[in-house]
Design a protein around this motif. Sequence first.
Motif, short mmCIF file in Angstrom:
data_model
loop_
_atom_site.label_atom_id
_atom_site.label_comp_id
_atom_site.label_asym_id
_atom_site.label_seq_id
_atom_site.Cartn_x
_atom_site.Cartn_y
_atom_site.Cartn_z
N ASN A 187 1.73 6.72 -6.90
CA ASN A 187 0.70 7.69 -7.23
C ASN A 187 1.18 9.12 -7.02
O ASN A 187 0.79 10.03 -7.73
N ALA A 188 2.03 9.32 -6.01
CA ALA A 188 2.52 10.66 -5.71
C ALA A 188 3.53 11.13 -6.74
O ALA A 188 3.76 12.33 -6.89
N LEU A 245 0.83 -1.20 0.00
CA LEU A 245 0.00 0.00 0.00
C LEU A 245 0.87 1.26 0.00
O LEU A 245 0.62 2.20 -0.75
N ARG A 246 1.91 1.27 0.82
CA ARG A 246 2.82 2.41 0.89
C ARG A 246 3.53 2.62 -0.45
O ARG A 246 3.68 3.74 -0.93
N GLN A 306 2.41 1.72 -3.43
CA GLN A 306 1.41 2.22 -4.38
C GLN A 306 1.17 3.71 -4.18
O GLN A 306 1.04 4.46 -5.14
N GLN A 307 1.12 4.16 -2.92
CA GLN A 307 0.93 5.58 -2.63
C GLN A 307 2.11 6.39 -3.15
O GLN A 307 1.94 7.50 -3.66
N GLN A 308 3.32 5.86 -3.02
CA GLN A 308 4.50 6.55 -3.53
C GLN A 308 4.45 6.66 -5.05
O GLN A 308 4.82 7.69 -5.62
#
Length: 123
Positions: A87-88, A80-81, A83-85
């Motif tokens: 997306n950022a 999850l972390r 994937q967030q990176q």
Amino acid sequence: MATISCPHCHQLVDSQAITCPYCRTTLKAYGHPGIPLHRATGDEYLCDSCTYHADNTCNFPQRPHAKDCTLYENLEESKLRLQQQRNASSFGTTLQNWVKRNQSLLLLLGLFFVCLLVAMSTA
């Protein structure tokens, strides 16, 4: 004073406590209050959901049957972390980072174009 719940007796204890004052369960790794000791719940092993077990970089002697570990990292939280990176790191963010790293090059290009404009206007 921050408190946590003891995983064994469920009493509230100081978050910096090395052992539970009620049941004497070890709460921190090797007596160091800065390293949390992750514990498995029920019959599950920590290795089943650990990033280091999944990518085969774990060298813990109790692997794959570890019930407690100091290096445990949850595989799902790690995904999850990541994937967030991803997306950022959009195009705008990437461009902004490139501009920050290459400010001197952009300054030189700007000066070159100003000089070129001045030379063309005087000719």
